[in-house]
Design a protein around this motif. Structure first.
Motif, PDB file in Angstrom:
ATOM      1  N   ASP A  49       2.505   1.547  -3.405  1.00 21.27           N
ATOM      2  CA  ASP A  49       1.970   1.806  -4.692  1.00 21.27           C
ATOM      3  C   ASP A  49       1.254   3.161  -4.260  1.00 21.27           C
ATOM      4  O   ASP A  49       0.865   3.671  -5.478  1.00 21.27           O
ATOM      5  N   ARG A  50       0.803   3.403  -3.173  1.00 21.35           N
ATOM      6  CA  ARG A  50      -0.139   4.596  -3.232  1.00 21.35           C
ATOM      7  C   ARG A  50       0.342   5.457  -2.040  1.00 21.35           C
ATOM      8  O   ARG A  50      -0.378   5.834  -0.850  1.00 21.35           O
TER       9      ARG A  50
ATOM     10  N   SER B  45      -4.661   6.705  -9.469  1.00 22.49           N
ATOM     11  CA  SER B  45      -3.479   7.076  -9.844  1.00 22.49           C
ATOM     12  C   SER B  45      -3.707   8.355 -10.858  1.00 22.49           C
ATOM     13  O   SER B  45      -4.742   8.199 -11.881  1.00 22.49           O
TER      14      SER B  45
ATOM     15  N   HIS C 274       2.841   9.406 -10.338  1.00 21.90           N
ATOM     16  CA  HIS C 274       2.151   9.979  -9.113  1.00 21.90           C
ATOM     17  C   HIS C 274       2.041  11.563  -9.255  1.00 21.90           C
ATOM     18  O   HIS C 274       3.398  11.838  -9.466  1.00 21.90           O
TER      19      HIS C 274
ATOM     20  N   ARG D 284      -0.484  13.899  -1.900  1.00 23.56           N
ATOM     21  CA  ARG D 284      -0.881  13.249  -3.399  1.00 23.56           C
ATOM     22  C   ARG D 284      -2.013  14.137  -3.920  1.00 23.56           C
ATOM     23  O   ARG D 284      -2.912  14.483  -3.073  1.00 23.56           O
TER      24      ARG D 284
ATOM     25  N   HIS E 123      -6.258  10.392  -5.135  1.00 21.40           N
ATOM     26  CA  HIS E 123      -5.779   8.916  -4.590  1.00 21.40           C
ATOM     27  C   HIS E 123      -6.272   7.795  -5.642  1.00 21.40           C
ATOM     28  O   HIS E 123      -5.755   6.845  -5.580  1.00 21.40           O
TER      29      HIS E 123
ATOM     30  N   GLU F 100       0.987  -1.251   0.074  1.00 18.95           N
ATOM     31  CA  GLU F 100       0.046   0.142  -0.016  1.00 18.95           C
ATOM     32  C   GLU F 100       0.821   1.182   0.128  1.00 18.95           C
ATOM     33  O   GLU F 100       0.402   2.130  -0.787  1.00 18.95           O
TER      34      GLU F 100
END
Ligand SMILES: Nc1ncnc2c1ncn2[C@@H]1O[C@H](COP(=O)(O)OP(=O)(O)OP(=O)(O)O)[C@@H](O)[C@H]1O
Ligand SMILES: [Mg+2]
Length: 362
Positions: free
Chosen positions: A223-224, A357, A343, A352, A355, A220
């Motif tokens: 990737d995010r 991509s 990102h 970010r 959320h 997690e």
């Protein structure tokens, strides 16, 4: 097994705040790794769980019981430190028995517990040796044995592998992980090594300057990442960042040199925003001449892969190439950003931008 609940915990050393209100819910049997740069408060947090440091505000509960004012010995936890000082004049068996003898446990029980821990850790042939006659990894296992014989509800580890050489560290990493699988005890493990965190943790807590940046499973976070800090901290070689302004009409990112780098689609309302575009090195791939133009600056073969530093419109990026390529510094190179792997982070807040991509159809 036990849960550990950290609620709005703060710590000041004198007037200086070093932990600014931290919340972490650690579940029964979970392996949680606290990771973050030097001085971010990892050891302080661990020492507060252990009871070696008092808590300025908030609560720490073990199995729903608030332990703020419990003595370390009454918390049913065992801690393994980086400098696991063994008693040099005692044998391995004596080092492991010592705490139980102090607690007036009977001799037969001590023998049984030490034998069981020695079996788990592969220390049986070494029980009569002194620490000076052991390798670094063996000493580290004795330090873990001392913790295991006490049968604690929670293990706390503070950078237990940082004194070991690289090869031994990898081996011990696997040993601690398999130990956790066999014992099922809750573990809170501190490291500043993000590879250690990625490979060992059920969940990782990323700390920065006394605050939690993100909590999640290793993938997690990978990737995010919720912000620029986590994005840059997790992953090796680190994520590339390119600062610039998103152009209207989704033409791309205008960078310092004035060039516009196509980064793939992003929501129209992002146009005009100052951002940092992030792309991991493995998501930059070699194209057959019809990709983005770049120039090779440095080539670093590691054997299994090659790290290539490229210059694209004045921006330095690292690409990780998994197949063998023959290139040298000065060569022209055509690359593509892998679809959906970009990102976007706000230039000011570092958060970010979206959320999902940001470049989903790149
Ligand atoms: N006894 C103390 N008195 C005053 N400040 C302290 C004390 N112990 C730690 N600090 C400060 O608290 C902050 C957090 O320290 P801590 O040891 O928890 O960091 P860390 O994340 O474990 O770092 P490292 O990775 O270097 O071990 C640091 O700024 C440190 O200087
Ligand atoms: Mg520390």
């Amino acid at each position: 097994m036990a849960s550990v609940t950290i609620s709005n915990v703060r710590k000041n050393y004198g007037a200086v705040p070093v932990i600014h209100g931290v919340d972490i819910d650690i579940h029964h049997g979970e392996f949680v790794v606290l990771v973050g740069p030097s001085g971010c408060g990892k050891s302080t947090l661990l020492r507060m769980i252990a009871g070696l440091e008092n808590i300025s505000d908030g609560t720490i509960a073990i199995d729903d019981k608030v332990v703020n004012h419990l003595e370390p010995k009454d918390r049913d936890i065992a801690m393994v430190f980086q400098n696991y000082a063994l008693y040099p004049q005692m044998t391995v068996a004596q080092n492991m028995s010592f705490a139980l003898e102090l607690a007036k446990v009977d001799k037969a029980t001590i023998r049984q517990k030490v034998d069981a821990a020695a079996a788990i850790l592969g220390l049986e042939p070494l029980l009569d040796r002194k620490p000076a006659q052991l390798s670094g990894g063996q000493r580290q296992r004795v330090a873990m044995g001392r913790a295991i014989v006490r049968n604690p509800k929670v293990f706390l580890f503070d950078e237990p592998l940082s004194n070991l050489d690289a090869k031994l560290r990898v081996a011990m990493r696997a040993e601690i992980k398999s130990l956790h699988q066999r014992l099922g005890t809750t573990i809170v493990y501190v490291t500043h090594d993000q590879i250690e965190a990625m490979t060992m943790a059920d969940r990782i807590v990323v700390l920065n300057a006394g605050r939690v940046e993100q909590i999640g499973t290793p993938l997690e976070l990978y990737d995010r990442p919720v912000n620029r800090f986590v994005a840059g901290f997790i992953g090796s070689p680190a994520m590339n960042f390119v600062a610039g302004t998103l152009q209207a009409g989704q033409a791309g990112l205008k960078v310092a040199s004035g060039a516009v780098i196509p980064i793939g689609p992003y929501p129209a309302e992002f146009a005009g925003r100052q951002v940092e575009f992030g792309i991991r090195p493995e998501h930059i791939q070699v194209a057959d001449g019809n990709g983005l133009e770049a120039r090779v600056e440095v080539v670093e073969p590691t054997g299994s892969e090659t790290h290539v530093v490229i210059d694209m419109a004045g921006e330095k990026l690292v690409a990780l190439i998994r197949h063998r390529i023959s290139i040298t510094a000065g060569d022209a190179m055509s690359v593509v950003f892998e679809e959906g792997q970009g990102h976007l982070f706000d230039a000011d807040s570092g958060q970010r931008l979206t959320h999902t991509s940001a470049t989903a159809a790149m």
